[in-house]
Design a protein around this motif. Structure first.
Motif, PDB file in Angstrom:
ATOM      1  N   LEU A  31       0.827  -1.200   0.000  1.00 39.69           N
ATOM      2  CA  LEU A  31       0.000   0.000   0.000  1.00 39.69           C
ATOM      3  C   LEU A  31       0.866   1.258   0.000  1.00 39.69           C
ATOM      4  CD1 LEU A  31      -2.817   1.203   0.085  1.00 39.69           C
ATOM      5  CD2 LEU A  31      -2.760   1.043   2.584  1.00 39.69           C
ATOM      6  N   ALA A  32       1.968   1.231   0.741  1.00 41.38           N
ATOM      7  CA  ALA A  32       2.867   2.381   0.761  1.00 41.38           C
ATOM      8  C   ALA A  32       3.482   2.617  -0.617  1.00 41.38           C
ATOM      9  CB  ALA A  32       3.956   2.170   1.813  1.00 41.38           C
ATOM     10  N   VAL A  33       3.859   1.514  -1.303  1.00 35.14           N
ATOM     11  CA  VAL A  33       4.421   1.671  -2.653  1.00 35.14           C
ATOM     12  C   VAL A  33       3.383   2.253  -3.605  1.00 35.14           C
ATOM     13  CG1 VAL A  33       5.333   0.386  -4.621  1.00 35.14           C
ATOM     14  CG2 VAL A  33       6.132  -0.155  -2.319  1.00 35.14           C
ATOM     15  N   VAL A  34       2.136   1.771  -3.504  1.00 33.06           N
ATOM     16  CA  VAL A  34       1.075   2.297  -4.369  1.00 33.06           C
ATOM     17  C   VAL A  34       0.838   3.785  -4.074  1.00 33.06           C
ATOM     18  CG1 VAL A  34      -1.378   2.125  -4.907  1.00 33.06           C
ATOM     19  CG2 VAL A  34      -0.013   0.053  -4.696  1.00 33.06           C
ATOM     20  N   CYS A  35       0.759   4.136  -2.787  1.00 34.31           N
ATOM     21  CA  CYS A  35       0.553   5.533  -2.418  1.00 34.31           C
ATOM     22  C   CYS A  35       1.707   6.402  -2.924  1.00 34.31           C
ATOM     23  CB  CYS A  35       0.410   5.659  -0.912  1.00 34.31           C
ATOM     24  SG  CYS A  35      -1.122   4.960  -0.242  1.00 34.31           S
ATOM     25  N   ALA A  36       2.927   5.900  -2.777  1.00 31.93           N
ATOM     26  CA  ALA A  36       4.072   6.671  -3.257  1.00 31.93           C
ATOM     27  C   ALA A  36       4.013   6.853  -4.766  1.00 31.93           C
ATOM     28  CB  ALA A  36       5.374   5.973  -2.844  1.00 31.93           C
ATOM     29  N   GLY A  37       3.651   5.799  -5.498  1.00 30.30           N
ATOM     30  CA  GLY A  37       3.537   5.926  -6.953  1.00 30.30           C
ATOM     31  C   GLY A  37       2.467   6.917  -7.359  1.00 30.30           C
ATOM     32  N   ILE A  38       1.299   6.835  -6.681  1.00 35.08           N
ATOM     33  CA  ILE A  38       0.221   7.785  -6.996  1.00 35.08           C
ATOM     34  C   ILE A  38       0.646   9.204  -6.655  1.00 35.08           C
ATOM     35  CG2 ILE A  38      -2.134   8.455  -6.405  1.00 35.08           C
ATOM     36  CD1 ILE A  38      -2.764   5.513  -5.985  1.00 35.08           C
ATOM     37  N   GLY A  39       1.320   9.355  -5.501  1.00 31.03           N
ATOM     38  CA  GLY A  39       1.756  10.689  -5.102  1.00 31.03           C
ATOM     39  C   GLY A  39       2.759  11.290  -6.070  1.00 31.03           C
ATOM     40  N   ILE A  40       3.723  10.482  -6.496  1.00 32.58           N
ATOM     41  CA  ILE A  40       4.731  10.989  -7.441  1.00 32.58           C
ATOM     42  C   ILE A  40       4.082  11.359  -8.766  1.00 32.58           C
ATOM     43  CG2 ILE A  40       6.761  10.339  -8.768  1.00 32.58           C
ATOM     44  CD1 ILE A  40       7.635   8.630  -6.390  1.00 32.58           C
ATOM     45  N   ALA A  41       3.194  10.489  -9.254  1.00 37.55           N
ATOM     46  CA  ALA A  41       2.529  10.802 -10.528  1.00 37.55           C
ATOM     47  C   ALA A  41       1.659  12.049 -10.405  1.00 37.55           C
ATOM     48  CB  ALA A  41       1.686   9.604 -10.973  1.00 37.55           C
ATOM     49  N   THR A  42       0.927  12.166  -9.278  1.00 36.69           N
ATOM     50  CA  THR A  42       0.077  13.342  -9.079  1.00 36.69           C
ATOM     51  C   THR A  42       0.911  14.609  -8.981  1.00 36.69           C
ATOM     52  OG1 THR A  42      -1.550  11.980  -7.925  1.00 36.69           O
ATOM     53  CG2 THR A  42      -1.672  14.352  -7.583  1.00 36.69           C
ATOM     54  N   GLU A  43       2.002  14.528  -8.222  1.00 39.17           N
ATOM     55  CA  GLU A  43       2.868  15.698  -8.072  1.00 39.17           C
ATOM     56  C   GLU A  43       3.476  16.094  -9.412  1.00 39.17           C
ATOM     57  OE1 GLU A  43       4.729  18.510  -5.344  1.00 39.17           O
ATOM     58  OE2 GLU A  43       2.991  17.187  -5.292  1.00 39.17           O
ATOM     59  N   PHE A  44       3.887  15.144 -10.209  1.00 36.68           N
ATOM     60  CA  PHE A  44       4.474  15.459 -11.520  1.00 36.68           C
ATOM     61  C   PHE A  44       3.435  16.091 -12.439  1.00 36.68           C
ATOM     62  CE2 PHE A  44       5.462  14.171 -15.897  1.00 36.68           C
ATOM     63  CZ  PHE A  44       6.715  14.753 -16.042  1.00 36.68           C
ATOM     64  N   ALA A  45       2.222  15.505 -12.483  1.00 39.01           N
ATOM     65  CA  ALA A  45       1.183  16.055 -13.353  1.00 39.01           C
ATOM     66  C   ALA A  45       0.764  17.452 -12.899  1.00 39.01           C
ATOM     67  CB  ALA A  45      -0.024  15.117 -13.363  1.00 39.01           C
ATOM     68  N   LEU A  46       0.627  17.641 -11.576  1.00 42.10           N
ATOM     69  CA  LEU A  46       0.239  18.961 -11.076  1.00 42.10           C
ATOM     70  C   LEU A  46       1.326  19.986 -11.353  1.00 42.10           C
ATOM     71  CD1 LEU A  46      -1.826  20.624  -9.497  1.00 42.10           C
ATOM     72  CD2 LEU A  46      -0.677  19.924  -7.385  1.00 42.10           C
ATOM     73  N   GLN A  47       2.579  19.572 -11.214  1.00 41.98           N
ATOM     74  CA  GLN A  47       3.679  20.497 -11.492  1.00 41.98           C
ATOM     75  C   GLN A  47       3.686  20.931 -12.951  1.00 41.98           C
ATOM     76  OE1 GLN A  47       6.724  19.882 -13.247  1.00 41.98           O
ATOM     77  NE2 GLN A  47       7.881  21.690 -12.553  1.00 41.98           N
ATOM     78  N   ARG A  48       3.435  19.969 -13.851  1.00 37.95           N
ATOM     79  CA  ARG A  48       3.364  20.319 -15.275  1.00 37.95           C
ATOM     80  C   ARG A  48       2.196  21.275 -15.540  1.00 37.95           C
ATOM     81  NH1 ARG A  48       5.781  16.906 -18.999  1.00 37.95           N
ATOM     82  NH2 ARG A  48       4.938  18.408 -20.494  1.00 37.95           N
ATOM     83  N   PHE A  49       1.045  20.998 -14.927  1.00 36.47           N
ATOM     84  CA  PHE A  49      -0.134  21.835 -15.157  1.00 36.47           C
ATOM     85  C   PHE A  49       0.084  23.251 -14.643  1.00 36.47           C
ATOM     86  CE2 PHE A  49      -4.158  23.503 -13.456  1.00 36.47           C
ATOM     87  CZ  PHE A  49      -4.896  23.591 -14.625  1.00 36.47           C
ATOM     88  N   LEU A  50       0.595  23.365 -13.403  1.00 31.26           N
ATOM     89  CA  LEU A  50       0.798  24.695 -12.833  1.00 31.26           C
ATOM     90  C   LEU A  50       1.893  25.457 -13.577  1.00 31.26           C
ATOM     91  CD1 LEU A  50       0.564  23.904  -9.014  1.00 31.26           C
ATOM     92  CD2 LEU A  50      -1.193  24.902 -10.492  1.00 31.26           C
ATOM     93  N   MET A  51       2.932  24.773 -13.990  1.00 28.79           N
ATOM     94  CA  MET A  51       3.989  25.446 -14.732  1.00 28.79           C
ATOM     95  C   MET A  51       3.501  25.911 -16.095  1.00 28.79           C
ATOM     96  SD  MET A  51       6.558  25.760 -12.773  1.00 28.79           S
ATOM     97  CE  MET A  51       7.837  26.262 -13.905  1.00 28.79           C
ATOM     98  N   ASN A  52       2.643  25.140 -16.733  1.00 25.74           N
ATOM     99  CA  ASN A  52       2.073  25.591 -18.017  1.00 25.74           C
ATOM    100  C   ASN A  52       1.226  26.837 -17.815  1.00 25.74           C
ATOM    101  OD1 ASN A  52       3.266  23.555 -19.513  1.00 25.74           O
ATOM    102  ND2 ASN A  52       1.517  22.158 -19.298  1.00 25.74           N
ATOM    103  N   GLN A  53       0.439  26.857 -16.724  1.00 19.19           N
ATOM    104  CA  GLN A  53      -0.344  28.064 -16.452  1.00 19.19           C
ATOM    105  C   GLN A  53       0.569  29.260 -16.194  1.00 19.19           C
ATOM    106  OE1 GLN A  53      -3.061  27.209 -13.203  1.00 19.19           O
ATOM    107  NE2 GLN A  53      -4.765  26.954 -14.635  1.00 19.19           N
ATOM    108  N   LEU A  54       1.599  29.005 -15.391  1.00 17.36           N
ATOM    109  CA  LEU A  54       2.523  30.100 -15.109  1.00 17.36           C
ATOM    110  C   LEU A  54       3.223  30.577 -16.384  1.00 17.36           C
ATOM    111  CD1 LEU A  54       3.905  31.917 -13.031  1.00 17.36           C
ATOM    112  CD2 LEU A  54       5.597  30.099 -12.693  1.00 17.36           C
ATOM    113  N   ASP A  55       3.581  29.642 -17.250  1.00 21.29           N
ATOM    114  CA  ASP A  55       4.231  30.037 -18.509  1.00 21.29           C
ATOM    115  C   ASP A  55       3.298  30.894 -19.352  1.00 21.29           C
ATOM    116  OD1 ASP A  55       6.509  28.734 -17.785  1.00 21.29           O
ATOM    117  OD2 ASP A  55       6.143  26.943 -19.005  1.00 21.29           O
ATOM    118  N   GLU A  56       2.018  30.573 -19.382  1.00 24.41           N
ATOM    119  CA  GLU A  56       1.069  31.401 -20.139  1.00 24.41           C
ATOM    120  C   GLU A  56       1.017  32.810 -19.561  1.00 24.41           C
ATOM    121  OE1 GLU A  56      -2.642  29.396 -20.046  1.00 24.41           O
ATOM    122  OE2 GLU A  56      -1.991  27.728 -21.347  1.00 24.41           O
ATOM    123  N   GLN A  57       1.016  32.916 -18.225  1.00 18.91           N
ATOM    124  CA  GLN A  57       1.004  34.239 -17.607  1.00 18.91           C
ATOM    125  C   GLN A  57       2.301  34.988 -17.892  1.00 18.91           C
ATOM    126  OE1 GLN A  57       0.231  33.596 -13.456  1.00 18.91           O
ATOM    127  NE2 GLN A  57      -1.742  32.593 -13.813  1.00 18.91           N
TER     128      GLN A  57
END
Length: 539
Positions: A31-57
């Motif tokens: 369960l810890a490995v699954v949570c870590a994988g989900i967390g890393i993927a979520t953090e990476f996707a959110l970072q890409r999304f927020l950085m794209n928004q910031l780049d547009e600004q």
């Protein structure tokens, strides 16, 4: 490697864990490995999304700054746009005439602050940095502070802005004293001149940080909940297996090597509904195995009972003819001078062999009585005096050995059968005398522990007992050297009698033997232990 260190390593290794522990740990780790994988993927996707928004600004701020730098502020109503390179003069908070249907329009304020004037343009966000770069050097550089005014930035930060490639693509730079920024550079119509604008990444970094914190807290709560639920579920699912293990442990603790053994049948209750499960099949197999074991033990006990009864009856019946043979031999020995030499020698041999057979019969009869649980006499026995007398007798029987004593200052007494305890000590000393070469030192020690236990030891520095014989040394008719034992008059029952008598007195006997040292240690309950363990008598 010491045994304690090996035990500690086994305990720390997963091989020493129980099945329940391994299942729960495996569940939590997965369960810890699954949570870590989900967390890393979520953090990476959110970072890409927020950085794209910031780049547009950032791109929007860069375009706005470039346009205002090129063309100046928007012209008043009715005025034609100025050609490139010509700008309206800026003045502090100059209002333009109202636009029909709208409120007053503001032009760029020139508050005489550091940095390019386009930082004061409408729509510029706070913490925006801007610079006008000419020939690789920052001509003007500044930022919008948190209160909306223009402030100066360090020379190193201005130099970092001057090095941004003029390709209209956002990139991340570390500005001294300001932190990380996403900046973009747009070219001017003047060759070698560019406009640089940027926004901080602090909002994106803070958002990502708090997302990580929240995710870690949620994952920790989930892991604790999963672990707790796993403990409950695994314990409930493995309860039948725990009952099987407990039943097997109870059977393992039974003394199966002697006496009549009664095994509970069935030892494990198997639920008919779960008979086809793995645990149900294990319980059924254990019950069938114990049924077979119980049958075999019963047959063995019946056979041993018949053999012991036969030995007891035969020993008892042999005493009468042996007594008669010894009597006639003694009668013939009285007229030994009248007998031929060969007949006299034969009678001497008959007498010696009769005495040996008589000792064998007496030993077998004593063992048979002990096997039947016949109670021994219970008197106060002075072991100190008994040890002195026994060692004196052994010295007379074996003068070629060295006999030593190690006795306490105070007499040591126990409650038991004096004749049988004397036989125990005599057999141990005879065993040391018979099976060690001349010159061997035999030390007899007697002591009382602080718990009231009496310890009697017989130690010799002889060649020792072979390791293959030590597990069976207290068995009946056990001999290490058959020929030597027979020449020494040994029947192979001496140590068996010692073990039986000691056990009948509630004690234990242990053997430790290596080359150069053999120790027999007898432990007997002292008088104080017997007083504490015995029930109070009725007044």
């Amino acid at each position: 490697m010491s045994s304690s260190l090996r035990a500690e390593r086994v305990r720390l290794s997963t091989r020493g864990w129980s099945l329940r522990t391994r299942l729960i740990v495996t569940q939590v780790v997965l369960l810890a490995v699954v949570c870590a994988g989900i967390g890393i993927a979520t953090e990476f996707a959110l970072q890409r999304f927020l950085m794209n928004q910031l780049d547009e600004q950032v791109v929007e701020a860069g375009k706005r700054s470039s346009v205002i730098f090129e063309f100046g502020p928007p012209p008043p109503p009715g005025m034609a746009p100025l050609p490139p390179g010509l700008r309206l003069p800026t003045a502090p908070a100059l209002p333009l005439p109202p636009h029909p249907g709208h409120g007053p329009r503001m032009v760029i304020r020139d508050d005489r602050g550091p940095g390019p004037a386009f930082l004061n343009a409408p729509g510029q966000a706070i913490l925006t940095v801007g610079a006008v770069v000419s020939d690789g050097r920052a001509q003007e550089a500044g930022m919008i502070s948190s209160d909306g005014s223009r402030t100066e930035i360090s020379a190193a930060a201005a130099t970092e802005l001057a090095t941004v490639p003029v390709d209209q693509r956002p990139r991340t730079v570390d500005l001294e004293g300001l932190g990380r920024y996403r900046v973009v550079a747009f070219p001017s119509h003047i060759p070698g001149e560019a406009v640089v604008a940027g926004l901080p990444t602090s909002d994106v970094d803070d958002t990502l940080f708090w997302v990580v914190v929240i995710f870690c807290v949620v994952a920790a709560v989930a892991l604790v909940g999963a672990g707790t639920a796993g403990v409950v579920i695994v314990r409930r699912q493995l309860a039948p297996l725990a009952r099987v293990s407990t039943a097997a442990q109870q059977v393992a603790d039974l003394e199966l090597d002697r006496g009549e053994v009664r095994l509970p049948t069935p030892i494990v209750d198997v639920d008919p509904a779960a008979a086809q499960t793995e645990v149900g099949q294990l319980g059924a197999a254990l019950n069938r195995m114990l049924d077979r074991i119980a049958g075999a033990l019963s047959a063995r006990h019946a056979s041993e009972t018949r053999v012991r009864q036969f030995v007891a009856d035969a020993s008892h019946e042999l005493r009468t003819p042996l007594a008669a043979i010894r009597g006639y031999t003694e009668l013939a020995q009285r007229k030994q001078a009248q007998l031929p030499d060969d007949v006299a020698h034969a009678m001497n041999r008959v007498e010696s062999e009769t005495a040996r057979i008589t000792r064998l019969v007496e030993d077998m009869l004593l063992l048979a009585r002990l096997d039947t649980g016949r109670p021994l006499q219970r008197d106060s026995v002075d072991l100190t005096r008994m040890v002195v007398d026994a060692v004196s007798d052994a010295h007379v029987a074996g003068p070629e050995h060295r006999w030593e004593l190690d006795l306490p200052d105070e007499p040591v007494t126990v409650t038991g059968d004096e004749a049988r305890l004397q036989q125990v000590l005599a057999n141990l000393l005879a065993n040391a005398r018979t099976h060690t070469p001349p010159g061997t030192t035999v030390t007899t020690s007697l002591s009382a522990t602080e718990h009231g236990e009496v310890v009697l030891t017989v130690v010799d520095d002889g060649p020792g007992i072979p390791h293959w014989l030590q597990p069976n040394v207290f068995e009946r008719f056990a001999r290490g050297d058959t020929s030597r034992s027979r020449l020494g008059g040994s029947t192979g029952l001496g140590l068996a009698i010692v073990a039986a008598v000691v056990r009948a007195h509630g004690g234990t006997i242990d053997l430790q033997s290596v080359e150069g040292r053999t120790e027999f240690r007898v432990r007997l309950p002292g008088d104080s232990q017997l007083r504490h363990s015995s029930p109070p008598s009725d007044a």
